[in-house]
Design a protein around this motif. Structure first.
Motif, PDB file in Angstrom:
ATOM      1  N   LYS A 127       0.822  -1.213   0.000  1.00  0.00           N
ATOM      2  CA  LYS A 127       0.000   0.000   0.000  1.00  0.00           C
ATOM      3  C   LYS A 127       0.861   1.269   0.000  1.00  0.00           C
ATOM      4  O   LYS A 127       0.578   2.226  -0.724  1.00  0.00           O
ATOM      5  CB  LYS A 127      -0.882  -0.016   1.242  1.00  0.00           C
ATOM      6  N   ALA A 128       1.914   1.262   0.794  1.00  0.00           N
ATOM      7  CA  ALA A 128       2.746   2.460   0.971  1.00  0.00           C
ATOM      8  C   ALA A 128       3.477   2.846  -0.308  1.00  0.00           C
ATOM      9  O   ALA A 128       3.873   3.999  -0.476  1.00  0.00           O
ATOM     10  CB  ALA A 128       3.748   2.225   2.101  1.00  0.00           C
ATOM     11  N   THR A 129       3.638   1.879  -1.245  1.00  0.00           N
ATOM     12  CA  THR A 129       4.397   2.179  -2.463  1.00  0.00           C
ATOM     13  C   THR A 129       3.486   2.568  -3.632  1.00  0.00           C
ATOM     14  O   THR A 129       3.974   2.873  -4.718  1.00  0.00           O
ATOM     15  CB  THR A 129       5.234   0.953  -2.901  1.00  0.00           C
ATOM     16  N   LEU A 130       2.186   2.540  -3.388  1.00  0.00           N
ATOM     17  CA  LEU A 130       1.224   2.785  -4.475  1.00  0.00           C
ATOM     18  C   LEU A 130       1.496   4.120  -5.181  1.00  0.00           C
ATOM     19  O   LEU A 130       1.502   4.208  -6.408  1.00  0.00           O
ATOM     20  CB  LEU A 130      -0.205   2.739  -3.903  1.00  0.00           C
ATOM     21  N   GLY A 131       1.731   5.158  -4.387  1.00  0.00           N
ATOM     22  CA  GLY A 131       1.990   6.482  -4.941  1.00  0.00           C
ATOM     23  C   GLY A 131       3.195   6.490  -5.875  1.00  0.00           C
ATOM     24  O   GLY A 131       3.168   7.130  -6.937  1.00  0.00           O
ATOM     25  N   ASP A 132       4.248   5.746  -5.490  1.00  0.00           N
ATOM     26  CA  ASP A 132       5.447   5.664  -6.337  1.00  0.00           C
ATOM     27  C   ASP A 132       5.118   5.036  -7.686  1.00  0.00           C
ATOM     28  O   ASP A 132       5.542   5.512  -8.737  1.00  0.00           O
ATOM     29  CB  ASP A 132       6.535   4.803  -5.661  1.00  0.00           C
ATOM     30  N   TYR A 133       4.364   3.939  -7.629  1.00  0.00           N
ATOM     31  CA  TYR A 133       3.995   3.280  -8.889  1.00  0.00           C
ATOM     32  C   TYR A 133       3.177   4.224  -9.763  1.00  0.00           C
ATOM     33  O   TYR A 133       3.377   4.293 -10.974  1.00  0.00           O
ATOM     34  CB  TYR A 133       3.208   1.998  -8.613  1.00  0.00           C
ATOM     35  N   GLU A 134       2.289   4.972  -9.111  1.00  0.00           N
ATOM     36  CA  GLU A 134       1.436   5.875  -9.892  1.00  0.00           C
ATOM     37  C   GLU A 134       2.251   6.989 -10.535  1.00  0.00           C
ATOM     38  O   GLU A 134       1.906   7.465 -11.615  1.00  0.00           O
ATOM     39  CB  GLU A 134       0.324   6.450  -8.999  1.00  0.00           C
ATOM     40  N   SER A 135       3.315   7.413  -9.893  1.00  0.00           N
ATOM     41  CA  SER A 135       4.114   8.481 -10.499  1.00  0.00           C
ATOM     42  C   SER A 135       5.028   7.935 -11.603  1.00  0.00           C
ATOM     43  O   SER A 135       5.362   8.652 -12.531  1.00  0.00           O
ATOM     44  CB  SER A 135       4.921   9.220  -9.427  1.00  0.00           C
ATOM     45  N   ARG A 136       5.407   6.655 -11.490  1.00  0.00           N
ATOM     46  CA  ARG A 136       6.331   6.086 -12.500  1.00  0.00           C
ATOM     47  C   ARG A 136       5.631   5.520 -13.720  1.00  0.00           C
ATOM     48  O   ARG A 136       6.181   5.480 -14.803  1.00  0.00           O
ATOM     49  CB  ARG A 136       7.163   4.957 -11.881  1.00  0.00           C
ATOM     50  N   HIS A 137       4.370   5.037 -13.512  1.00  0.00           N
ATOM     51  CA  HIS A 137       3.704   4.289 -14.573  1.00  0.00           C
ATOM     52  C   HIS A 137       2.292   4.812 -14.830  1.00  0.00           C
ATOM     53  O   HIS A 137       1.747   5.552 -14.033  1.00  0.00           O
ATOM     54  CB  HIS A 137       3.602   2.806 -14.184  1.00  0.00           C
ATOM     55  N   THR A 138       1.744   4.372 -15.958  1.00  0.00           N
ATOM     56  CA  THR A 138       0.337   4.652 -16.225  1.00  0.00           C
ATOM     57  C   THR A 138      -0.495   3.573 -15.530  1.00  0.00           C
ATOM     58  O   THR A 138      -0.735   2.507 -16.081  1.00  0.00           O
ATOM     59  CB  THR A 138       0.047   4.629 -17.741  1.00  0.00           C
ATOM     60  N   VAL A 139      -0.883   3.859 -14.287  1.00  0.00           N
ATOM     61  CA  VAL A 139      -1.687   2.888 -13.539  1.00  0.00           C
ATOM     62  C   VAL A 139      -3.147   3.037 -13.970  1.00  0.00           C
ATOM     63  O   VAL A 139      -3.732   4.117 -13.882  1.00  0.00           O
ATOM     64  CB  VAL A 139      -1.552   3.108 -12.018  1.00  0.00           C
ATOM     65  N   LEU A 140      -3.693   1.954 -14.503  1.00  0.00           N
ATOM     66  CA  LEU A 140      -5.068   2.003 -15.015  1.00  0.00           C
ATOM     67  C   LEU A 140      -6.072   1.801 -13.896  1.00  0.00           C
ATOM     68  O   LEU A 140      -7.111   2.458 -13.857  1.00  0.00           O
ATOM     69  CB  LEU A 140      -5.274   0.931 -16.085  1.00  0.00           C
ATOM     70  N   SER A 141      -5.796   0.842 -13.028  1.00  0.00           N
ATOM     71  CA  SER A 141      -6.762   0.562 -11.967  1.00  0.00           C
ATOM     72  C   SER A 141      -6.054  -0.051 -10.774  1.00  0.00           C
ATOM     73  O   SER A 141      -4.940  -0.570 -10.885  1.00  0.00           O
ATOM     74  CB  SER A 141      -7.847  -0.388 -12.477  1.00  0.00           C
ATOM     75  N   THR A 142      -6.705   0.056  -9.648  1.00  0.00           N
ATOM     76  CA  THR A 142      -6.199  -0.487  -8.394  1.00  0.00           C
ATOM     77  C   THR A 142      -7.330  -1.249  -7.728  1.00  0.00           C
ATOM     78  O   THR A 142      -8.429  -0.727  -7.611  1.00  0.00           O
ATOM     79  CB  THR A 142      -5.777   0.664  -7.452  1.00  0.00           C
ATOM     80  N   ARG A 143      -7.039  -2.464  -7.359  1.00  0.00           N
ATOM     81  CA  ARG A 143      -8.081  -3.268  -6.709  1.00  0.00           C
ATOM     82  C   ARG A 143      -7.470  -3.917  -5.479  1.00  0.00           C
ATOM     83  O   ARG A 143      -6.353  -4.430  -5.550  1.00  0.00           O
ATOM     84  CB  ARG A 143      -8.552  -4.345  -7.688  1.00  0.00           C
ATOM     85  N   LEU A 144      -8.177  -3.876  -4.375  1.00  0.00           N
ATOM     86  CA  LEU A 144      -7.638  -4.507  -3.173  1.00  0.00           C
ATOM     87  C   LEU A 144      -7.885  -6.007  -3.219  1.00  0.00           C
ATOM     88  O   LEU A 144      -9.014  -6.457  -3.417  1.00  0.00           O
ATOM     89  CB  LEU A 144      -8.293  -3.919  -1.930  1.00  0.00           C
ATOM     90  N   VAL A 145      -6.812  -6.775  -3.079  1.00  0.00           N
ATOM     91  CA  VAL A 145      -6.955  -8.227  -2.981  1.00  0.00           C
ATOM     92  C   VAL A 145      -6.305  -8.635  -1.667  1.00  0.00           C
ATOM     93  O   VAL A 145      -5.110  -8.408  -1.470  1.00  0.00           O
ATOM     94  CB  VAL A 145      -6.288  -8.947  -4.173  1.00  0.00           C
ATOM     95  N   ALA A 146      -7.097  -9.198  -0.765  1.00  0.00           N
ATOM     96  CA  ALA A 146      -6.627  -9.580   0.570  1.00  0.00           C
ATOM     97  C   ALA A 146      -5.881  -8.412   1.227  1.00  0.00           C
ATOM     98  O   ALA A 146      -4.805  -8.586   1.804  1.00  0.00           O
ATOM     99  CB  ALA A 146      -5.744 -10.826   0.501  1.00  0.00           C
ATOM    100  N   GLY A 147      -6.435  -7.224   1.093  1.00  0.00           N
ATOM    101  CA  GLY A 147      -5.889  -6.074   1.810  1.00  0.00           C
ATOM    102  C   GLY A 147      -4.765  -5.326   1.101  1.00  0.00           C
ATOM    103  O   GLY A 147      -4.404  -4.235   1.492  1.00  0.00           O
ATOM    104  N   ASN A 148      -4.221  -5.914   0.026  1.00  0.00           N
ATOM    105  CA  ASN A 148      -3.144  -5.230  -0.689  1.00  0.00           C
ATOM    106  C   ASN A 148      -3.568  -4.851  -2.105  1.00  0.00           C
ATOM    107  O   ASN A 148      -4.276  -5.599  -2.764  1.00  0.00           O
ATOM    108  CB  ASN A 148      -1.903  -6.120  -0.767  1.00  0.00           C
ATOM    109  N   PRO A 149      -3.112  -3.694  -2.570  1.00  0.00           N
ATOM    110  CA  PRO A 149      -3.528  -3.259  -3.903  1.00  0.00           C
ATOM    111  C   PRO A 149      -2.896  -4.103  -5.025  1.00  0.00           C
ATOM    112  O   PRO A 149      -1.699  -4.382  -4.982  1.00  0.00           O
ATOM    113  CB  PRO A 149      -3.022  -1.817  -4.003  1.00  0.00           C
ATOM    114  N   VAL A 150      -3.744  -4.488  -5.955  1.00  0.00           N
ATOM    115  CA  VAL A 150      -3.260  -5.094  -7.196  1.00  0.00           C
ATOM    116  C   VAL A 150      -3.488  -4.057  -8.276  1.00  0.00           C
ATOM    117  O   VAL A 150      -4.601  -3.582  -8.470  1.00  0.00           O
ATOM    118  CB  VAL A 150      -4.019  -6.397  -7.527  1.00  0.00           C
TER     119      VAL A 150
END
Ligand code: ADP
Length: 303
Positions: free
Chosen positions: A239-262
């Motif tokens: 979860k804490a790294t989600l922002g980094d991924y969003e700034s580096r990549h074109t993140v299309l969608s985020t879905r929580l699976v067992a508490g962690n974002p996919v």
């Protein structure tokens, strides 16, 4: 069947609700997909002759094949049109049968016996026959929407417009409602406006994606999905790294699976270690087009 060209509408408050919208809408179910505020209702209301456009043209192919100018020849259009608005209200104390009968009179069905036949037939078609004597105030959301479809079908329209009809329906009611629309779509053009991607995926042979008054894509859902082949990647991240991924990549969608974002990322090649390729779906297409538009707007603002 319905030909829309460069339709424009700017409201008095300066909002460009329709920005040169051009679409060809064939017979069958047509899905108009877009987030809230995209301009879907503005387009639907214009097609339903309830509001004026600033410019552009809309042509409906009439029953005899002759073209009807939708923006000017409103009475002719209204005779061939069924409309289920987003905020379709019913009189809670009136029975389904009585209100449909009343709408039928308004539609010009003056001959009593014929009207009875039409009303009975529609109540059966939308599966409300057993509930016809019940007051509309006791209906579930799905029943109310099916009643809305019955009133839209009065007068055998060639074009049926339904604006966000599945919002608020539970999954079973939603399915039932969409199946009903698909049946109707076998004979006429049905425009289904929705912000729910799944409404379009299974049922609409053709579609458009719209946002900020612009058409971002139109065509067949499968072709659009195909165009993203080999370019969608999935990874489960902390979860804490989600922002980094969003700034580096074109993140299309985020879905929580067992508490962690996919996350789903759009990229021509594997973005980084740990990403696996997935078969794209219409949701990926939808978000890819929205991100692309957002980037274009940001670039234009920066320039
Ligand atoms: P959608 O149906 O996709 O949610 P709408 O057509 O309702 O989109 O709205 C498109 C844009 O136009 C939004 O920004 C909305 O706030 C604005 N809008 C809609 N109707 C009016 C109106 N009557 N006056 C001013 N702005 C409006």
């Amino acid at each position: 069947m319905l030909r829309i060209r460069e339709l424009g509408k700017t409201y008095a408050n300066g909002v460009h609700a329709l920005n040169d919208v051009s679409l060809d809408i064939p017979r069958g179910m047509f899905g108009l997909l877009g987030p809230n505020g995209a301009g879907k209702s503005s387009l639907m209301r214009t097609l339903a002759t309830l509001q004026e456009a600033d410019h552009g043209s809309v042509t409906l192919e009439g029953a005899d094949g002759s073209p009807i100018d939708v923006l000017r020849d409103k009475d002719t259009v209204r005779r061939q049109l069924g409309y289920l608005p987003q905020d379709f209200g019913v009189y809670p104390k009136v029975s389904a049968e009585d209100l449909l009968e009343h709408f039928a009179v308004l539609k010009g069905l003056t001959a009593r016996r014929q009207r009875r036949e039409v009303v009975d037939g529609l109540l059966q078609q939308v599966n409300l026959w057993d509930a016809r004597k019940r007051k509309l105030g006791t209906f579930s959301g799905g029943m109310r929407q099916r009643f809305g479809i019955a009133q839209a079908l009065l007068g055998n329209p060639r074009l049926v417009i339904v604006d966000e009809p599945t919002a608020g329906l539970d999954p079973e009611e939603r399915n039932r409602f969409l199946n009903l629309l698909a049946e109707i779509g076998e004979n006429v053009a049905v425009i289904l406006s929705t912000h729910i991607v799944e409404d379009v995926t299974d049922l609409c042979p053709t579609m458009a994606i719209m946002n900020k008054g612009q058409v971002l894509l139109t065509g067949r859902p499968n072709d659009a999905i195909e165009s993203l082949a080999n370019q969608v990647w999935r990874k489960q991240v902390a979860k804490a790294t989600l922002g980094d991924y969003e700034s580096r990549h074109t993140v299309l969608s985020t879905r929580l699976v067992a508490g962690n974002p996919v996350i789903h990322v759009f990229a021509p090649e594997r973005p980084e270690e740990g990403f696996e390729q997935v078969a794209p779906d219409l949701e990926d297409v939808y978000f890819q087009r929205l991100r692309q538009q957002a980037r274009r707007v940001a670039q234009a603002d920066a320039a």
